[in-house]
Scaffold this motif. Structure first.
Motif, mmCIF file in Angstrom:
data_model
loop_
_atom_site.group_PDB
_atom_site.id
_atom_site.type_symbol
_atom_site.label_atom_id
_atom_site.label_comp_id
_atom_site.label_asym_id
_atom_site.label_seq_id
_atom_site.Cartn_x
_atom_site.Cartn_y
_atom_site.Cartn_z
ATOM 1 N N GLN A 567 32.345 -10.252 17.859
ATOM 2 C CA GLN A 567 31.290 -11.195 18.189
ATOM 3 C C GLN A 567 31.814 -12.614 18.377
ATOM 4 O O GLN A 567 31.290 -13.368 19.201
ATOM 5 N N LEU A 568 32.827 -12.990 17.618
ATOM 6 C CA LEU A 568 33.286 -14.380 17.617
ATOM 7 C C LEU A 568 34.423 -14.656 18.604
ATOM 8 O O LEU A 568 34.630 -15.811 18.986
ATOM 9 N N SER A 569 35.169 -13.641 18.992
ATOM 10 C CA SER A 569 36.324 -13.871 19.858
ATOM 11 C C SER A 569 35.962 -13.670 21.317
ATOM 12 O O SER A 569 34.957 -13.038 21.652
ATOM 13 N N GLN A 570 36.833 -14.217 22.176
ATOM 14 C CA GLN A 570 36.683 -13.977 23.606
ATOM 15 C C GLN A 570 37.122 -12.571 23.965
ATOM 16 O O GLN A 570 36.510 -11.906 24.802
ATOM 17 N N SER A 571 38.184 -12.097 23.339
ATOM 18 C CA SER A 571 38.669 -10.737 23.516
ATOM 19 C C SER A 571 39.533 -10.383 22.323
ATOM 20 O O SER A 571 40.061 -11.263 21.630
ATOM 21 N N TRP A 572 39.681 -9.064 22.068
ATOM 22 C CA TRP A 572 40.514 -8.632 20.962
ATOM 23 C C TRP A 572 41.004 -7.216 21.259
ATOM 24 O O TRP A 572 40.510 -6.532 22.153
ATOM 25 N N GLY A 573 42.004 -6.774 20.494
ATOM 26 C CA GLY A 573 42.518 -5.438 20.696
ATOM 27 C C GLY A 573 43.524 -5.083 19.618
ATOM 28 O O GLY A 573 43.882 -5.901 18.766
ATOM 29 N N ALA A 574 43.973 -3.839 19.650
ATOM 30 C CA ALA A 574 44.972 -3.336 18.701
ATOM 31 C C ALA A 574 45.976 -2.503 19.485
ATOM 32 O O ALA A 574 45.586 -1.683 20.318
ATOM 33 N N THR A 575 47.261 -2.729 19.242
ATOM 34 C CA THR A 575 48.332 -2.068 19.984
ATOM 35 C C THR A 575 49.316 -1.438 19.015
ATOM 36 O O THR A 575 49.785 -2.109 18.078
ATOM 37 N N ARG A 576 49.607 -0.149 19.204
ATOM 38 C CA ARG A 576 50.664 0.490 18.426
ATOM 39 C C ARG A 576 52.024 0.038 18.951
ATOM 40 O O ARG A 576 52.247 -0.037 20.162
ATOM 41 N N VAL A 577 52.920 -0.261 18.051
ATOM 42 C CA VAL A 577 54.294 -0.619 18.398
ATOM 43 C C VAL A 577 55.230 0.258 17.578
ATOM 44 O O VAL A 577 54.794 1.025 16.702
ATOM 45 N N SER A 578 56.537 0.140 17.857
ATOM 46 C CA SER A 578 57.498 1.013 17.184
ATOM 47 C C SER A 578 57.543 0.774 15.683
ATOM 48 O O SER A 578 57.926 1.660 14.920
ATOM 49 N N THR A 579 57.158 -0.427 15.253
ATOM 50 C CA THR A 579 57.197 -0.748 13.816
ATOM 51 C C THR A 579 55.833 -0.627 13.146
ATOM 52 O O THR A 579 55.713 -0.944 11.961
ATOM 53 N N GLY A 580 54.809 -0.206 13.863
ATOM 54 C CA GLY A 580 53.472 -0.096 13.275
ATOM 55 C C GLY A 580 52.403 -0.422 14.295
ATOM 56 O O GLY A 580 52.209 0.304 15.258
ATOM 57 N N LYS A 581 51.722 -1.540 14.090
ATOM 58 C CA LYS A 581 50.667 -1.951 15.025
ATOM 59 C C LYS A 581 50.514 -3.462 14.974
ATOM 60 O O LYS A 581 50.981 -4.141 14.048
ATOM 61 N N VAL A 582 49.855 -3.988 15.996
ATOM 62 C CA VAL A 582 49.513 -5.407 16.080
ATOM 63 C C VAL A 582 48.038 -5.492 16.460
ATOM 64 O O VAL A 582 47.611 -4.891 17.454
#
Length: 596
Positions: A567-582
């Motif tokens: 609700q508060l951000s313009q955009s957001w997301g979650a990405t898996r990476v080799s060390t975990g996630k961001v």
């Protein structure tokens, strides 16, 4: 009166019209029949040279006028039917080509005013034959007829765009339907003037052969054009419709299909945003030109996008891509170059699978061919890929390309690469560096307009970097107190950047995302703030579990964190990476308009 075709000479050269013939031979006269065969051989070979509709019709007219007739014009259906599809028959014939011999010199075409006389009758620009009319039936039948045949005069008048009495008397006009393998394409009208004999029954056979070979040539040209259009559309749909606009780098691209084939190629390029404002730059080339090459290219491009999302180093991406190509079970191989640019550290990491080395243009105008271990092509299965790191200062430009840009029948690859480097060096020798679009045009040189033996894909990236003072980065232990520590660090940093108006919302979102990371992390989590054209926050941890937004019930004590972020951000997301996630979110800067 009989004018024979060339005696015993061989067929006329391709640059000359077949010799003139006014054959009216009897059954016992073998020589004129031989001349007709010689004429048809030369004429049909000439017609077959046409590579498109206009060329084919032009060759028909050149073969027929003045050697066989004084006037020739062709009407074709619009739109033209293509392939074996059974559709409604088009109802309009349009004049597509016309040619007349000069009355002053029967063996030459007039370049001045249109000739006059009975053989200079006009042709109707548009003809709309009735579905059950005589002209439609005549074209459906497919056999040439004389204009004075019973009942044909009215059909000839429609094509001439004049009244029936104006149709030349006697056997001076032939209507030859253009009948392809599956469709009626139109009609050719051949007219002889009063200065030469009328057409004979044998001439009707000649006209039939001319029309048949023309129709086949037209179908070949139409199919070639359709296949070329399909191939080009397929190729372009497999390329990115647009390039991303990541902070710290500007991108431009070019793709030119081969001008010597109607088959789709396997060249591709891509630019993929990565966590931490980095970007992956990819270019590849599947060997061969075929639908199979295009299919493999599409699979490899999708695999690269998936592997890039795992945030693997370039050599690891190519290693997994090579394994994936082996599972495809194809004998096709591909070259690929994968580069990763970090705008914060201003470094470039590059790995190659048998691809040509990229060219790095330095801010001082130097053009450097990067020394990247080539590795083996994708699909060979030998691996052995290496990543090399180089400094990529602000103002530098990287150029990735496929071999169509530097290799031709007249020069080898090394010569072509050196010529490319020289063109780029000359393009950047001025006081102001050229725009990326201009640089791409300079890289293509004369290839953009001329014949090309191979496809060309080109990807250019101008590095602008991100100033260190616009980035804040921390490691924090996964403890309950970490969310409060993250809020304090965020408040202090935004105050230093003059973004006090964003402190309250950013603190709240940082607290929620960090608290969620603390729940699953077993190692220190990372918090990074970047102030570019937007304010971006990234929280990383070593858990591969990607959070999902859900709607909490009234009785739930938690589960509203990501809902607040959404609700508060313009955009957001979650990405898996080799060390975990961001997990990341972005907010517009003050006085920055938002979408919508």
């Amino acid at each position: 009166m009989t004018k024979q075709l060339g005696g015993g000479d061989p067929a006329p050269p391709a640059t000359q019209a077949p010799p003139r013939t006014d054959l009216a031979a009897g059954p016992d006269d073998a020589e004129p029949h031989t001349d007709r065969l010689r004429y048809l051989d030369a004429a049909t070979r000439r017609i077959a040279r046409g590579m498109n509709l206009d060329e084919t019709l032009r060759e028909l007219c050149r073969a027929a006028v003045p050697a066989f007739t004084d006037t020739a014009f062709v009407h074709m259906y619009a739109p033209l039917p293509v392939g074996d599809e059974a559709g409604a028959a088009p109802g309009v014939l349009r004049l597509r080509s016309a040619d007349r011999a000069s009355p002053r010199d029967p063996d030459a075409r007039g370049s001045g005013p249109p000739p006059t006389g009975p053989h200079a009758l006009p042709a109707a620009e548009v003809v709309t034959p009735a579905a059950d009319g005589l002209l439609s039936k005549l074209l459906q039948d497919g056999r040439p007829v004389f204009g004075n045949s019973p009942g044909v005069t009215s059909a000839a008048a429609e094509l001439l765009g004049t009244s029936a009495p104006a149709v030349p008397p006697g056997r001076r006009l032939i209507i030859a339907p253009l009948h392809g393998r599956s469709h009626i394409l139109g009609s050719a009208v051949l007219i002889r003037g009063p200065g030469r004999p009328e057409f004979t029954d044998d001439d009707l056979i000649v006209a039939s052969q001319l029309a048949t070979h023309t129709a086949l040539g037209l179908e070949k040209a139409m199919l070639y054009e359709r296949e070329a259009a399909i191939a080009d559309t397929l190729q372009r749909t497999m390329l990115p419709p647009s390039l991303p606009e990541p902070p710290g780098v500007r991108l431009a691209s070019r793709y030119l299909p081969s001008s010597r084939t109607a088959q789709v190629g396997g060249d591709w390029y891509d630019a993929i945003p990565l966590p931490g404002n980095r970007v992956a730059l990819v270019i590849g080339d599947v060997m061969g030109h075929s639908m199979t090459s295009a299919a493999i290219m599409g699979q490899l491009r999708t695999s690269v996008q998936t592997l890039a999302g795992l945030d693997l180093p370039p050599d690891e991406v190519l290693h997994h891509l090579d394994e994936q190509a082996g599972r495809l079970g194809s004998e096709h191989t591909a070259t690929c170059l994968y580069a990763m640019y970090d705008p914060v550290q201003q470094r470039l990491l590059v790995s190659s699978a048998g691809h040509l080395p990229p060219v790095l243009l330095h801010p001082d105008g130097r053009a450097e061919v990067l020394q990247v271990p080539p590795g083996a092509p994708i699909g060979v299965g030998s691996g052995g890929f290496e990543s090399v790191e180089t400094h990529a200062p602000a103002g530098a430009t990287l150029l990735l390309y496929t071999d169509g840009l530097v290799e031709s029948r007249d020069s080898d690859v090394l010569t072509g690469v050196e010529a490319l480097r020289a063109r780029l060096r000359a393009a950047t020798s001025g006081s102001a560096p050229p725009t990326l679009e201009k640089l791409c045009d300079e890289a293509l040189g004369a290839l953009g307009a001329g014949d090309r033996d191979d496809d060309i894909a080109l990807l250019a990236a101008r590095f602008e970097g991100i100033l260190p003072e616009t980035v804040a980065y921390w490691y924090m232990a996964p403890r309950p107190q970490t969310a409060g520590q993250a809020r304090r660090l965020t408040r202090r940093t935004l105050g230093h950047w003059g973004l006090e108006s964003l402190v309250e919302t950013t603190e709240l979102m940082v607290s929620e995302v960090v608290a969620n990371a603390v729940r699953f992390a077993s190692r220190p989590i990372t918090l990074r703030l970047l102030c570019t054209d937007v304010l971006r926050c990234e929280v990383g941890d070593d858990s591969p579990i990607v959070p999902r937004m859900r709607h909490a019930r009234l009785s739930d004590e938690g589960g509203r964190g990501l809902f607040l972020v959404d609700q508060l951000s313009q955009s957001w997301g979650a990405t898996r990476v080799s060390t975990g996630k961001v997990v990341w979110f972005e907010q517009p800067l003050p006085d920055t308009p938002t979408d919508g």
